[in-house]
Design a protein around this motif. Structure first.
Motif, PDB file in Angstrom:
ATOM      1  N   ARG A 157       0.815  -1.210   0.000  1.00 38.62           N
ATOM      2  CA  ARG A 157       0.000   0.000   0.000  1.00 38.62           C
ATOM      3  C   ARG A 157       0.850   1.262   0.000  1.00 38.62           C
ATOM      4  O   ARG A 157       0.419   2.301  -0.505  1.00 38.62           O
ATOM      5  N   VAL A 158       2.055   1.204   0.582  1.00 39.64           N
ATOM      6  CA  VAL A 158       2.953   2.362   0.490  1.00 39.64           C
ATOM      7  C   VAL A 158       3.229   2.686  -0.963  1.00 39.64           C
ATOM      8  O   VAL A 158       3.200   3.847  -1.386  1.00 39.64           O
ATOM      9  N   ALA A 159       3.478   1.624  -1.761  1.00 39.74           N
ATOM     10  CA  ALA A 159       3.722   1.843  -3.194  1.00 39.74           C
ATOM     11  C   ALA A 159       2.505   2.445  -3.879  1.00 39.74           C
ATOM     12  O   ALA A 159       2.627   3.367  -4.699  1.00 39.74           O
ATOM     13  N   LEU A 160       1.321   1.928  -3.539  1.00 31.75           N
ATOM     14  CA  LEU A 160       0.111   2.469  -4.138  1.00 31.75           C
ATOM     15  C   LEU A 160      -0.048   3.948  -3.805  1.00 31.75           C
ATOM     16  O   LEU A 160      -0.458   4.759  -4.648  1.00 31.75           O
ATOM     17  N   LEU A 161       0.303   4.304  -2.588  1.00 27.17           N
ATOM     18  CA  LEU A 161       0.113   5.677  -2.152  1.00 27.17           C
ATOM     19  C   LEU A 161       1.208   6.600  -2.672  1.00 27.17           C
ATOM     20  O   LEU A 161       0.969   7.789  -2.874  1.00 27.17           O
ATOM     21  N   VAL A 162       2.400   6.069  -2.891  1.00 26.29           N
ATOM     22  CA  VAL A 162       3.456   6.889  -3.499  1.00 26.29           C
ATOM     23  C   VAL A 162       3.066   7.265  -4.917  1.00 26.29           C
ATOM     24  O   VAL A 162       3.198   8.420  -5.342  1.00 26.29           O
ATOM     25  N   VAL A 163       2.538   6.285  -5.668  1.00 27.94           N
ATOM     26  CA  VAL A 163       2.115   6.563  -7.045  1.00 27.94           C
ATOM     27  C   VAL A 163       0.877   7.453  -7.048  1.00 27.94           C
ATOM     28  O   VAL A 163       0.795   8.431  -7.808  1.00 27.94           O
ATOM     29  N   GLY A 164      -0.104   7.123  -6.203  1.00 28.11           N
ATOM     30  CA  GLY A 164      -1.338   7.896  -6.189  1.00 28.11           C
ATOM     31  C   GLY A 164      -1.258   9.167  -5.372  1.00 28.11           C
ATOM     32  O   GLY A 164      -2.201   9.963  -5.381  1.00 28.11           O
ATOM     33  N   GLY A 165      -0.129   9.387  -4.661  1.00 28.92           N
ATOM     34  CA  GLY A 165       0.030  10.571  -3.832  1.00 28.92           C
ATOM     35  C   GLY A 165       1.021  11.561  -4.421  1.00 28.92           C
ATOM     36  O   GLY A 165       0.694  12.306  -5.349  1.00 28.92           O
ATOM     37  N   PRO A 166       2.269  11.567  -3.916  1.00 32.60           N
ATOM     38  CA  PRO A 166       3.233  12.570  -4.395  1.00 32.60           C
ATOM     39  C   PRO A 166       3.536  12.481  -5.884  1.00 32.60           C
ATOM     40  O   PRO A 166       3.716  13.507  -6.533  1.00 32.60           O
ATOM     41  N   LEU A 167       3.582  11.270  -6.439  1.00 26.80           N
ATOM     42  CA  LEU A 167       3.865  11.161  -7.873  1.00 26.80           C
ATOM     43  C   LEU A 167       2.725  11.766  -8.696  1.00 26.80           C
ATOM     44  O   LEU A 167       2.967  12.501  -9.660  1.00 26.80           O
ATOM     45  N   LEU A 332      -2.201  14.844  -2.774  1.00 30.64           N
ATOM     46  CA  LEU A 332      -1.890  15.297  -1.419  1.00 30.64           C
ATOM     47  C   LEU A 332      -2.722  14.537  -0.387  1.00 30.64           C
ATOM     48  O   LEU A 332      -2.202  14.081   0.640  1.00 30.64           O
ATOM     49  N   ALA A 333      -4.024  14.375  -0.654  1.00 29.61           N
ATOM     50  CA  ALA A 333      -4.897  13.672   0.292  1.00 29.61           C
ATOM     51  C   ALA A 333      -4.473  12.221   0.461  1.00 29.61           C
ATOM     52  O   ALA A 333      -4.438  11.689   1.576  1.00 29.61           O
ATOM     53  N   GLN A 334      -4.129  11.565  -0.642  1.00 28.30           N
ATOM     54  CA  GLN A 334      -3.717  10.160  -0.562  1.00 28.30           C
ATOM     55  C   GLN A 334      -2.315  10.002   0.014  1.00 28.30           C
ATOM     56  O   GLN A 334      -2.035   9.015   0.699  1.00 28.30           O
ATOM     57  N   GLY A 335      -1.448  10.959  -0.257  1.00 20.99           N
ATOM     58  CA  GLY A 335      -0.042  10.799   0.114  1.00 20.99           C
ATOM     59  C   GLY A 335       0.310  11.274   1.503  1.00 20.99           C
ATOM     60  O   GLY A 335       1.452  11.088   1.928  1.00 20.99           O
ATOM     61  N   THR A 336      -0.610  11.882   2.253  1.00 19.98           N
ATOM     62  CA  THR A 336      -0.304  12.351   3.608  1.00 19.98           C
ATOM     63  C   THR A 336      -1.118  11.546   4.626  1.00 19.98           C
ATOM     64  O   THR A 336      -0.735  10.448   5.004  1.00 19.98           O
ATOM     65  N   VAL A 337      -2.248  12.090   5.049  1.00 20.38           N
ATOM     66  CA  VAL A 337      -3.072  11.389   6.035  1.00 20.38           C
ATOM     67  C   VAL A 337      -3.605  10.081   5.462  1.00 20.38           C
ATOM     68  O   VAL A 337      -3.703   9.068   6.172  1.00 20.38           O
ATOM     69  N   ALA A 342      -3.915   4.132   5.405  1.00 17.37           N
ATOM     70  CA  ALA A 342      -3.776   2.897   4.643  1.00 17.37           C
ATOM     71  C   ALA A 342      -2.669   2.006   5.185  1.00 17.37           C
ATOM     72  O   ALA A 342      -2.676   0.797   4.970  1.00 17.37           O
ATOM     73  N   LEU A 343      -1.694   2.572   5.893  1.00 20.41           N
ATOM     74  CA  LEU A 343      -0.637   1.775   6.512  1.00 20.41           C
ATOM     75  C   LEU A 343      -1.086   1.197   7.848  1.00 20.41           C
ATOM     76  O   LEU A 343      -0.819   0.041   8.158  1.00 20.41           O
ATOM     77  N   VAL A 344      -1.750   2.010   8.635  1.00 23.12           N
ATOM     78  CA  VAL A 344      -2.161   1.578   9.967  1.00 23.12           C
ATOM     79  C   VAL A 344      -3.228   0.489   9.886  1.00 23.12           C
ATOM     80  O   VAL A 344      -3.195  -0.485  10.656  1.00 23.12           O
ATOM     81  N   ALA A 345      -4.177   0.624   8.960  1.00 21.31           N
ATOM     82  CA  ALA A 345      -5.310  -0.301   8.903  1.00 21.31           C
ATOM     83  C   ALA A 345      -4.880  -1.758   8.686  1.00 21.31           C
ATOM     84  O   ALA A 345      -5.303  -2.640   9.446  1.00 21.31           O
ATOM     85  N   GLY A 405      -8.143  -0.817   3.841  1.00 20.83           N
ATOM     86  CA  GLY A 405      -6.970  -1.455   4.435  1.00 20.83           C
ATOM     87  C   GLY A 405      -7.335  -2.596   5.362  1.00 20.83           C
ATOM     88  O   GLY A 405      -6.646  -3.626   5.407  1.00 20.83           O
ATOM     89  N   LEU A 406      -8.411  -2.452   6.119  1.00 25.92           N
ATOM     90  CA  LEU A 406      -8.867  -3.548   6.975  1.00 25.92           C
ATOM     91  C   LEU A 406      -9.322  -4.735   6.131  1.00 25.92           C
ATOM     92  O   LEU A 406      -9.065  -5.896   6.475  1.00 25.92           O
ATOM     93  N   GLY A 407      -9.992  -4.468   5.012  1.00 20.92           N
ATOM     94  CA  GLY A 407     -10.393  -5.546   4.119  1.00 20.92           C
ATOM     95  C   GLY A 407      -9.199  -6.265   3.523  1.00 20.92           C
ATOM     96  O   GLY A 407      -9.221  -7.487   3.340  1.00 20.92           O
ATOM     97  N   THR A 408      -8.122  -5.527   3.246  1.00 21.23           N
ATOM     98  CA  THR A 408      -6.908  -6.138   2.708  1.00 21.23           C
ATOM     99  C   THR A 408      -6.328  -7.155   3.671  1.00 21.23           C
ATOM    100  O   THR A 408      -5.844  -8.215   3.261  1.00 21.23           O
ATOM    101  N   ALA A 409      -6.335  -6.851   4.969  1.00 20.99           N
ATOM    102  CA  ALA A 409      -5.811  -7.779   5.974  1.00 20.99           C
ATOM    103  C   ALA A 409      -6.574  -9.100   5.933  1.00 20.99           C
ATOM    104  O   ALA A 409      -5.981 -10.186   5.996  1.00 20.99           O
ATOM    105  N   VAL A 410      -7.902  -9.033   5.811  1.00 26.22           N
ATOM    106  CA  VAL A 410      -8.722 -10.244   5.728  1.00 26.22           C
ATOM    107  C   VAL A 410      -8.349 -11.054   4.492  1.00 26.22           C
ATOM    108  O   VAL A 410      -8.127 -12.268   4.557  1.00 26.22           O
ATOM    109  N   PHE A 411      -8.255 -10.386   3.355  1.00 29.33           N
ATOM    110  CA  PHE A 411      -8.010 -11.091   2.099  1.00 29.33           C
ATOM    111  C   PHE A 411      -6.651 -11.787   2.101  1.00 29.33           C
ATOM    112  O   PHE A 411      -6.537 -12.954   1.704  1.00 29.33           O
ATOM    113  N   MET A 412      -5.598 -11.105   2.556  1.00 29.39           N
ATOM    114  CA  MET A 412      -4.258 -11.689   2.537  1.00 29.39           C
ATOM    115  C   MET A 412      -4.173 -12.913   3.435  1.00 29.39           C
ATOM    116  O   MET A 412      -3.572 -13.930   3.065  1.00 29.39           O
TER     117      MET A 412
END
Length: 497
Positions: A157-167, A332-337, A342-345, A405-412
């Motif tokens: 998810r960090v990668a997803l947020l780097v692309v969808g955030g600052p990039l 900005l919204a995706q790449g900060t808060v 998305a990391l904590v969940a 993010g909580l749903g991702t934990a279940v799926f994995m």
């Protein structure tokens, strides 16, 4: 063969010696898995929206996910040729070259060449996924596999947020060629990093060169070329109105969905009968998986698990863009808060599942993933009568990302429990492919539905689309199991061997 079996047994029970802590390369490889995924999954649709494509055409960009749907077909090659370490690094180098090509053609705004290159990126991305999941299961023993599983989803998810955030924010300021060039540099850097830090797992397999210079390599190259040209023609036809009237975007989308579903169903039935008489690695893995109890229940749940999320994500940015959102603020919204949420969940979800079990948390986490879709329905209703500020939109984005993010934990956790030890790469590829089929089907028809019912009705529909998957939670296997996968002996017994 005995030596190979002994090596496989050793690698499945022990941790391979590593030049860096295993947590370091686990983080970097799953970051590398998420990075190209978001290029295909998010940047493609935003690029086409920027080019003025219709909602129907934007929905058709979901077909770039077809290699993810089909990756199980060549997953066994990663178990047969070369090492998964070689596959992983080689795929990253190929991705860097293909994305660099996108940087060159993006400035021309020619949808045809862009579509072909997106297909190449998607094909390499799917192969990269196979290699990473298989490498994780081979290089680590059961203890570290369980210990580090909570790191996989946050890294991704960090990668997803780097692309969808600052990039993405950078693309808003400096343009698409800059964005794709930056992505290519990151992928090249990851391949070089992994050449130095990934542990080596001794194995006796066919040479990797025999793959590329033999029939398998020719098949991969041919599929990439044909699929790329086909999608390029389809997208150009939808936007250029060069298709006959009876082959409208609506009919094209619905026809493709029918073809994908019918082809998958008939193909699975044919494969099960044909592979029962075959001794190939893929056939053995497929038959062993299909012989498990409640296999249909498992596959249906995985197929439907992210359908509602797919509908939501495919039209989310387009909706926000039409109501004042900019690429800079979205990033900005995706790449900060949003990144923190998305990391904590997934970390919180993984910790709670490890403590209390999957059965205890599957309903709360799946509801958190799905019910929050209704926030966008409320937002769509609100913008019809009044102006909604960017910060309100940002809060909705962040809250929904936490639930996802909580749903991702279940799926994995669930799909790891479904994999048999001797077919890890093939089974992981099969299961993630099944999930991506639902994603592709939903995304393909998303534009047609949004054009028909409007955004408020569409986002309410995204919640309704989650109900069949949630219904399947009742009676689902592996909810009470520990991290151990199903017994291969049980699979052979069920198959009548």
């Amino acid at each position: 063969m005995a030596a190979a079996d002994a090596t496989e047994a050793r690698s499945s029970e022990e941790d391979a010696p590593s030049p860096v802590p295993h947590s370091v390369w686990t983080f970097s490889t799953y970051f590398a898995e998420g990075f190209p995924y978001n290029i295909v999954h998010k940047l493609a649709e935003i690029f086409f929206a920027d080019m003025g494509a219709s909602l129907s055409a934007i929905g058709l960009t979901s077909l770039f996910h077809l290699p993810l749907n089909l990756k199980f077909l060549w997953a066994a090659w990663a178990d047969t040729y070369g090492s998964k370490r070689t596959w992983l690094i080689g795929a990253e180098l190929a991705l860097a070259v293909a994305v660099a090509g996108l940087a060159v053609v993006a400035g021309t705004e020619a949808l045809g060449p862009v579509s072909v290159l997106f297909v190449v990126v998607a094909l390499m991305m799917a192969t990269h996924d196979i290699a990473i999941d298989g490498f994780y299961l081979e290089a680590l023993g059961p203890r570290l596999q369980a210990k580090l599983v909570g790191l996989k989803a946050p890294s991704y998810r960090v990668a997803l947020l780097v692309v969808g955030g600052p990039l993405l924010a950078g693309i808003g300021v400096l343009g698409w060629s800059f964005g794709f060039a930056t992505c290519a540099v990151v992928l090249l850097a990851l391949s070089l990093l992994h050449a130095f830090i990934l542990p080596r797992v001794p194995q006796q397999k066919e040479s990797f060169r025999r793959f590329w210079w033999g029939r398998p390599g020719l098949i991969v190259a041919g599929v990439a070329l044909i699929l790329g040209l086909l999608l390029a023609r389809m997208l150009q036809g939808v936007e250029g109105m060069q298709l006959p009237a009876w082959l409208s975007a609506r009919n094209l989308s619905l026809g493709l969905v029918t073809l994908i579903l019918a082809g998958g169903f008939l193909g699975a039935r044919f494969a099960r009968q044909r592979f029962a008489r075959s001794s190939s690695p893929f056939a053995r893995g497929f038959v062993a998986f299909m012989a498990q109890p409640k296999v249909g229940h498992m596959l249906a749940f995985i197929l439907l698990f992210r359908v509602g999320e797919s509908f939501l994500e495919k039209m989310r940015f387009v909706f926000l863009l039409q109501h004042g959102m900019t690429k800079e603020f979205y990033g900005l919204a995706q790449g900060t808060v949003g990144m923190v949420a998305a990391l904590v969940a997934p970390l919180l979800g993984g910790w709670l599942i490890a403590r209390d079990g999957l059965r205890r948390w599957i309903w709360p986490f799946v509801l958190a993933q799905n019910v929050l879709n209704l926030l966008y329905a409320g937002l769509a209703l609100a913008v019809e009568g009044t102006e909604v500020g960017l910060w309100t939109m940002g809060i909705v984005i962040i809250v929904e990302m936490f639930g996802a993010g909580l749903g991702t934990a279940v799926f994995m956790v669930f799909i790891m429990r479904c994999c048999m030890p001797e077919h890890r790469a093939a089974h992981m590829a099969l299961l993630t492919s099944m999930m991506s089929v639902g994603w592709t089907v939903a995304g393909t028809v998303s534009g047609v539905i949004a054009e028909s019912v409007g955004f408020a009705g569409y986002f309410f529909f995204t919640f309704l689309a989650t109900l069949p998957g949630m219904f399947l939670i009742w009676g689902l296997p592996h909810l009470d199991a520990e991290a151990d996968p199903p017994s291969p002996d049980a699979g052979r017994t069920a198959a009548g061997e």
